[in-house]
Design an enzyme around this catalytic site. Structure first.
Site: not given
Ligand code: GLU
Length: 480
Positions: A256-259, A264
């Site tokens: 997830s881009k929020r990880d 990323q």
């Protein structure tokens, strides 16, 4: 005559180039090159609120950095297919939407948000758990439309989805995939503000730009039947689709881009000193398996051996350790000249580049060439040499208080004053002499010197440290 292969990478300029986007771009690019085709870079900017300033430029720059060079893009348009930004193509979408209306494949819908909500609620109440548009406006008469317009309502346009139809296609990666149209409601192709939705615009563009193959992320799989329905209405040839699997983290969870545990974005890797060739190679193996044992491939090799049949249908794991290993391999292969260019930005964080010759800078960098996995690591490795700071912990105190320490320090100072140069052989001999004169070895010999010179228990080889610091600085630190 077979058609020229044309593929595209079509990001929304809503952010920077992400690992998933980079993978889509890379596989499309390789597929195009392998087939002597064209790789098109198109901008899908219809989600106006989410567009970010500089999004397009950074996407393109990051792609080029990776070595993925579009044959066509907003900057390099082919007049036959221009323009390459969807917001510059609005009149085109209008024309095609009108054609669908004229042929009974689409219709104006005047329902308000509140009415749509109410209809959904009503369907839930009847036990329908995936409510669809209730087709309230499908058969509106002209005077009813007129009345709505007078009320100030602005219509959107919905596609009339064919009932009881199964839409199937042969996915390049997954094989045959089927969807039942009855699960799809009449979806909006043009919003009331005159902007098309993704699923509509993408078909118009792919068709007009003569795209033959669409390789994209799995998250678009359920969009594909909607898009195929539009192709069918126009009587256009449907491109070949391939949906790449999700990328997961080490725990098997979708990236997830929020990880925040995993970097990323390409720009983050570039800044940290990852080499584009290494990232390219790493992404190449993210969902694609070569037909041979080795794992290191140049871009040119990849263009030849890439075979979409070897794309994996199971999730691909993002393995940071593997990426680091790969980057280290590529760093080691750099020539002196390439390596110097690569590390200068990081050296600049520690030393004043003006004060050193290229040869000296290269020497500093080479102290760690075999050790680093990415460029920025050099900063922490070199810093102790230039920003001396002795920590006061028990272990350090113990070494400095060893009975042999004063003798060792005295001896090296004395011998160092008289060495003709600071070459590795000279210094190795010097250490041998200190060892035999003081009858010490191992940590009794090296640790006091290392601590005096760098303030740290670990680090680069002492003979290299001495050379970098120079005789005067070494003597002054030993005297402190
Ligand atoms: N703009 C879409 C995205 O960024 C492109 C999807 C597609 O390739 O069709 O996901």
């Amino acid at each position: 005559m077979t058609k020229r292969v044309r593929v595209r990478y079509a990001p929304s300029p809503t952010g920077f180039l992400h690992i998933g986007g980079a993978r889509s771009a890379l596989f499309n690019y390789l597929f195009a090159k392998k087939n002597n085709g064209d790789f098109v870079f198109r901008i899908e900017d219809t989600d106006v609120e989410r567009n970010v300033k500089g999004g397009e430029e950074s996407q393109l720059n990051d792609l080029m950095w990776l070595g993925i060079i579009p044959d066509e893009s907003p900057m390099k348009p082919n007049p036959k297919y221009s323009p390459y930004r969807q917001m510059e193509r609005l009149d085109i979408y209008h024309k095609y939407a009108q054609w669908l209306i004229d042929h009974g494949y689409a219709y104006e819908c005047y329902c308000s948000e509140e009415e749509l909500d109410a209809s959904r609620e009503e369907q839930y109440a009847r036990g329908i758990n995936a409510p669809k548009y209730d087709r309230h406006c499908l058969h509106l008469k002209e005077e009813e439309k007129e009345k709505f317009r007078k009320e100030g309502r602005k219509p959107c346009i919905r596609l009339k989805v064919e009932d009881h139809l199964t839409i199937s296609f042969e996915d390049m990666i997954r094989g045959k995939v089927s969807f039942n149209n009855d699960d799809i409601g009449d979806w909006v192709i043009m919003k009331s503000n005159g902007i098309p939705t993704y699923n509509f615009a993408v078909v118009i563009d792919d068709h007009l730009m003569e795209i033959t193959h669409v390789l994209r992320g799995e998250e678009h799989l359920s969009n594909t039947p909607k898009q195929i329905q539009v192709y069918k209405y126009f009587g256009w040839e449907v491109p070949t689709f391939g949906h790449m699997t999700i990328i997961v983290n080490e725990n098997g969870k979708k990236l997830s881009k929020r990880d925040n545990n995993i970097l990323q974005f390409m720009s983050q890797y570039r800044e940290l000193g990852y080499l584009p060739e290494a990232i390219f190679n790493f992404i190449l193996l993210l969902g694609w398996t070569p037909n041979e044992e080795r794992e290191i491939f140049t871009i040119d090799e990849a263009k030849i051996i890439f075979d979409p049949k070897r794309m994996s249908a199971s999730p691909s794991m993002f393995d940071q350790r593997k990426l680091n290993w790969m980057n280290a391999q590529y760093i080691r292969k750099l020539s002196d000249q390439e390596y110097l260019i690569f590390i200068k930005p990081y050296l600049a964080k520690v030393v004043d580049l003006e004060k050193y010759s290229d040869e000296e800078l290269l020497f500093m960098g080479n102290m760690f060439k075999e050790e680093i996995t990415f460029g920025a690591q050099i900063i922490d490795l070199l810093r102790p040499l230039f920003n001396y700071h002795l920590e006061e912990n028990d272990e350090i105190k113990e070494i400095l208080n060893l009975p042999s320490t004063p003798m060792v320090l005295h001896c090296i100072k004395h011998l160092l004053e008289n060495v003709p140069d600071l070459e590795a052989d000279t210094l190795k001999q010097l250490f041998k002499n200190v060892a035999s004169e003081t009858n010490t070895k191992g940590k009794f010999l090296y640790m006091p010197i290392r601590l005096k010179l760098t303030g740290q228990m670990h680090g680069a080889e002492l003979v290299k440290i001495i050379k970098v610091l120079g005789k005067k600085e070494v003597l002054s630190r030993l005297n402190k």
